[in-house]
Design a protein around this motif. Structure first.
Motif, PDB file in Angstrom:
ATOM      1  N   ALA A  22       5.488  46.189 -68.387  1.00 57.43           N
ATOM      2  CA  ALA A  22       5.746  46.584 -69.774  1.00 57.43           C
ATOM      3  C   ALA A  22       4.518  46.314 -70.633  1.00 57.43           C
ATOM      4  O   ALA A  22       4.093  47.165 -71.433  1.00 57.43           O
ATOM      5  N   ILE A  23       3.928  45.130 -70.487  1.00 57.45           N
ATOM      6  CA  ILE A  23       2.726  44.801 -71.261  1.00 57.45           C
ATOM      7  C   ILE A  23       1.587  45.744 -70.895  1.00 57.45           C
ATOM      8  O   ILE A  23       0.872  46.251 -71.773  1.00 57.45           O
ATOM      9  N   ALA A  24       1.412  45.990 -69.592  1.00 53.51           N
ATOM     10  CA  ALA A  24       0.351  46.900 -69.158  1.00 53.51           C
ATOM     11  C   ALA A  24       0.555  48.297 -69.732  1.00 53.51           C
ATOM     12  O   ALA A  24      -0.413  48.979 -70.107  1.00 53.51           O
ATOM     13  N   THR A  25       1.810  48.721 -69.845  1.00 52.28           N
ATOM     14  CA  THR A  25       2.100  50.039 -70.421  1.00 52.28           C
ATOM     15  C   THR A  25       1.713  50.084 -71.891  1.00 52.28           C
ATOM     16  O   THR A  25       1.122  51.064 -72.367  1.00 52.28           O
ATOM     17  N   GLY A  26       2.038  49.024 -72.646  1.00 58.93           N
ATOM     18  CA  GLY A  26       1.651  48.978 -74.053  1.00 58.93           C
ATOM     19  C   GLY A  26       0.153  49.048 -74.224  1.00 58.93           C
ATOM     20  O   GLY A  26      -0.359  49.765 -75.105  1.00 58.93           O
ATOM     21  N   ILE A  27      -0.593  48.341 -73.371  1.00 56.95           N
ATOM     22  CA  ILE A  27      -2.050  48.371 -73.451  1.00 56.95           C
ATOM     23  C   ILE A  27      -2.574  49.735 -73.017  1.00 56.95           C
ATOM     24  O   ILE A  27      -3.550  50.250 -73.577  1.00 56.95           O
ATOM     25  N   PHE A  28      -1.909  50.360 -72.044  1.00 56.93           N
ATOM     26  CA  PHE A  28      -2.298  51.704 -71.620  1.00 56.93           C
ATOM     27  C   PHE A  28      -2.180  52.697 -72.773  1.00 56.93           C
ATOM     28  O   PHE A  28      -3.001  53.618 -72.897  1.00 56.93           O
ATOM     29  N   LEU A  29      -1.176  52.522 -73.632  1.00 53.30           N
ATOM     30  CA  LEU A  29      -1.001  53.415 -74.775  1.00 53.30           C
ATOM     31  C   LEU A  29      -2.100  53.221 -75.813  1.00 53.30           C
ATOM     32  O   LEU A  29      -2.362  54.114 -76.623  1.00 53.30           O
ATOM     33  N   ILE A  30      -2.746  52.054 -75.786  1.00 52.29           N
ATOM     34  CA  ILE A  30      -3.849  51.777 -76.713  1.00 52.29           C
ATOM     35  C   ILE A  30      -5.184  52.187 -76.105  1.00 52.29           C
ATOM     36  O   ILE A  30      -6.033  52.786 -76.762  1.00 52.29           O
ATOM     37  N   SER A  31      -5.378  51.848 -74.837  1.00 52.45           N
ATOM     38  CA  SER A  31      -6.629  52.155 -74.137  1.00 52.45           C
ATOM     39  C   SER A  31      -6.303  52.568 -72.708  1.00 52.45           C
ATOM     40  O   SER A  31      -5.833  51.744 -71.916  1.00 52.45           O
ATOM     41  N   ARG A  32      -6.531  53.823 -72.388  1.00 52.55           N
ATOM     42  CA  ARG A  32      -6.172  54.340 -71.066  1.00 52.55           C
ATOM     43  C   ARG A  32      -6.895  53.588 -69.945  1.00 52.55           C
ATOM     44  O   ARG A  32      -6.283  53.221 -68.940  1.00 52.55           O
ATOM     45  N   ILE A  33      -8.184  53.347 -70.100  1.00 52.92           N
ATOM     46  CA  ILE A  33      -8.953  52.692 -69.039  1.00 52.92           C
ATOM     47  C   ILE A  33      -8.476  51.260 -68.836  1.00 52.92           C
ATOM     48  O   ILE A  33      -8.207  50.825 -67.716  1.00 52.92           O
ATOM     49  N   PHE A  39      -4.983  51.221 -67.283  1.00 54.57           N
ATOM     50  CA  PHE A  39      -4.992  51.560 -65.854  1.00 54.57           C
ATOM     51  C   PHE A  39      -5.445  50.369 -65.014  1.00 54.57           C
ATOM     52  O   PHE A  39      -4.843  50.052 -63.975  1.00 54.57           O
ATOM     53  N   LEU A  40      -6.499  49.671 -65.469  1.00 55.36           N
ATOM     54  CA  LEU A  40      -6.982  48.496 -64.745  1.00 55.36           C
ATOM     55  C   LEU A  40      -5.924  47.398 -64.730  1.00 55.36           C
ATOM     56  O   LEU A  40      -5.770  46.684 -63.737  1.00 55.36           O
ATOM     57  N   LEU A  41      -5.168  47.271 -65.829  1.00 57.27           N
ATOM     58  CA  LEU A  41      -4.117  46.260 -65.878  1.00 57.27           C
ATOM     59  C   LEU A  41      -2.945  46.617 -64.968  1.00 57.27           C
ATOM     60  O   LEU A  41      -2.313  45.729 -64.393  1.00 57.27           O
ATOM     61  N   TYR A  42      -2.647  47.903 -64.828  1.00 58.14           N
ATOM     62  CA  TYR A  42      -1.620  48.300 -63.864  1.00 58.14           C
ATOM     63  C   TYR A  42      -2.010  47.815 -62.462  1.00 58.14           C
ATOM     64  O   TYR A  42      -1.182  47.269 -61.725  1.00 58.14           O
ATOM     65  N   LEU A  43      -3.271  48.016 -62.096  1.00 62.47           N
ATOM     66  CA  LEU A  43      -3.749  47.561 -60.798  1.00 62.47           C
ATOM     67  C   LEU A  43      -3.690  46.037 -60.706  1.00 62.47           C
ATOM     68  O   LEU A  43      -3.294  45.479 -59.673  1.00 62.47           O
ATOM     69  N   TYR A  44      -4.076  45.373 -61.788  1.00 60.96           N
ATOM     70  CA  TYR A  44      -4.070  43.909 -61.808  1.00 60.96           C
ATOM     71  C   TYR A  44      -2.649  43.380 -61.590  1.00 60.96           C
ATOM     72  O   TYR A  44      -2.432  42.473 -60.782  1.00 60.96           O
ATOM     73  N   VAL A  45      -1.689  43.932 -62.319  1.00 64.15           N
ATOM     74  CA  VAL A  45      -0.301  43.480 -62.192  1.00 64.15           C
ATOM     75  C   VAL A  45       0.217  43.735 -60.776  1.00 64.15           C
ATOM     76  O   VAL A  45       0.899  42.884 -60.188  1.00 64.15           O
ATOM     77  N   LEU A  46      -0.111  44.877 -60.230  1.00 61.88           N
ATOM     78  CA  LEU A  46       0.338  45.201 -58.882  1.00 61.88           C
ATOM     79  C   LEU A  46      -0.232  44.231 -57.852  1.00 61.88           C
ATOM     80  O   LEU A  46       0.497  43.714 -56.989  1.00 61.88           O
ATOM     81  N   ILE A  47      -1.544  43.931 -57.966  1.00 61.85           N
ATOM     82  CA  ILE A  47      -2.230  43.125 -56.952  1.00 61.85           C
ATOM     83  C   ILE A  47      -1.969  41.633 -57.130  1.00 61.85           C
ATOM     84  O   ILE A  47      -1.707  40.914 -56.158  1.00 61.85           O
ATOM     85  N   PHE A  48      -2.026  41.143 -58.374  1.00 56.82           N
ATOM     86  CA  PHE A  48      -1.968  39.704 -58.608  1.00 56.82           C
ATOM     87  C   PHE A  48      -0.574  39.178 -58.967  1.00 56.82           C
ATOM     88  O   PHE A  48      -0.350  37.967 -58.946  1.00 56.82           O
ATOM     89  N   ILE A  49       0.344  40.072 -59.331  1.00 55.63           N
ATOM     90  CA  ILE A  49       1.689  39.626 -59.684  1.00 55.63           C
ATOM     91  C   ILE A  49       2.732  40.198 -58.727  1.00 55.63           C
ATOM     92  O   ILE A  49       3.570  39.466 -58.198  1.00 55.63           O
ATOM     93  N   GLY A  50       2.684  41.502 -58.500  1.00 59.63           N
ATOM     94  CA  GLY A  50       3.681  42.131 -57.639  1.00 59.63           C
ATOM     95  C   GLY A  50       3.492  41.818 -56.165  1.00 59.63           C
ATOM     96  O   GLY A  50       4.428  41.369 -55.484  1.00 59.63           O
ATOM     97  N   LEU A  51       2.286  42.035 -55.648  1.00 62.93           N
ATOM     98  CA  LEU A  51       2.040  41.878 -54.216  1.00 62.93           C
ATOM     99  C   LEU A  51       2.274  40.450 -53.711  1.00 62.93           C
ATOM    100  O   LEU A  51       2.904  40.271 -52.650  1.00 62.93           O
TER     101      LEU A  51
END
Length: 237
Positions: free
Chosen positions: A129-140, A143-155
């Motif tokens: 959710a946080i990564a999505t809010g930041i994506f709406l402010i800055s696409r780049i 996107f990097l935060l989506y990867l970060y959440v996936l790798i460092f929190i989800g995985l």
């Protein structure tokens, strides 16, 4: 819900590494439980964008407020599904799976992990959710935060047997949808006037309060939950 080829194949592949290195397992375990790797980086970036665009009528600040509201709603929905949906044991506690154990780590001993359904992941709901809010402010950055959440929190949570991949995917989708709805123009206009008025009249107090809110959101309301658990223990039964 857990019993599908995608979940079983992903867990089987990841658990092949469970007995390879005690040090690696301990690092993953630390990352999985550390706010230094979870809420702190994301909230720091959120605060960066908050101060980057300081105008009272800032669309960025409205997006951030909508994002925080969406985060809270996503976690509440996820917890309601955990508590009232059909129970799904976590992978390490699933008698139908061959959980190998992770060398160098003790067996999970928190009773909550055995009693709470794993679906969906509230961690994924919050941090996507946080990564999505930041994506709406800055696409780049988003996107990097989506990867970060996936790798460092989800995985790590999948690797340690705390969640199935579908738990993470469902939680992430829930968080993204809640923020997408909470930041729509029709939603932000519900709080826009009051938000601008309070921020203009009491900027220091508003932002101090907002800081406390972001700390609690970033730590998955850990202190609030401890307080409520303590209060419940002393309530008459």
């Amino acid at each position: 819900m857990w019993n599908n080829q995608f979940n079983i194949s992903a867990l089987s592949w990841l658990w092949h590494f469970a007995s390879m290195s005690a040090a690696a397992n301990q690092i993953v375990h630390f990352i999985s439980g550390s706010n230094l790797f979870k809420g702190l980086p994301l909230m720091s970036i959120l605060w960066y964008f908050w101060y980057r665009d300081r105008g009272i009528k800032s669309a960025t600040r409205e997006t951030i407020i909508g994002t925080l509201i969406g985060c809270v709603v996503a976690v509440l929905i996820a917890r309601a599904m955990n508590n009232y949906g059909s129970f799904q044991p976590r992978p390490f506690a699933n008698a139908l799976l061959v959980y190998p154990g992770h060398i160098g780590l003790p067996a999970p001993n928190s009773q909550a992990l055995y009693l709470w359904s794993s679906f969906p992941s509230d961690h994924a709901a919050l941090f996507f959710a946080i990564a999505t809010g930041i994506f709406l402010i800055s696409r780049i950055t988003g996107f990097l935060l989506y990867l970060y959440v996936l790798i460092f929190i989800g995985l790590p949570r999948i690797y340690l047997g705390l969640h199935y991949p579908t738990d993470i995917l469902a939680g992430g989708l829930l968080g993204a949808v809640c923020v997408a709805v909470g930041t729509r123009a029709s939603a932000t206009q519900l709080f826009r006037r009051h938000f601008r008025m309070i921020l203009a009249s009491y900027p220091a107090a508003f932002q101090a309060g907002l800081f406390i809110v972001t700390v609690e959101i970033g730590t998955l309301f850990g202190d609030v939950r401890m307080l409520l658990d303590g209060i419940v223990k002393y309530l008459p039964r």
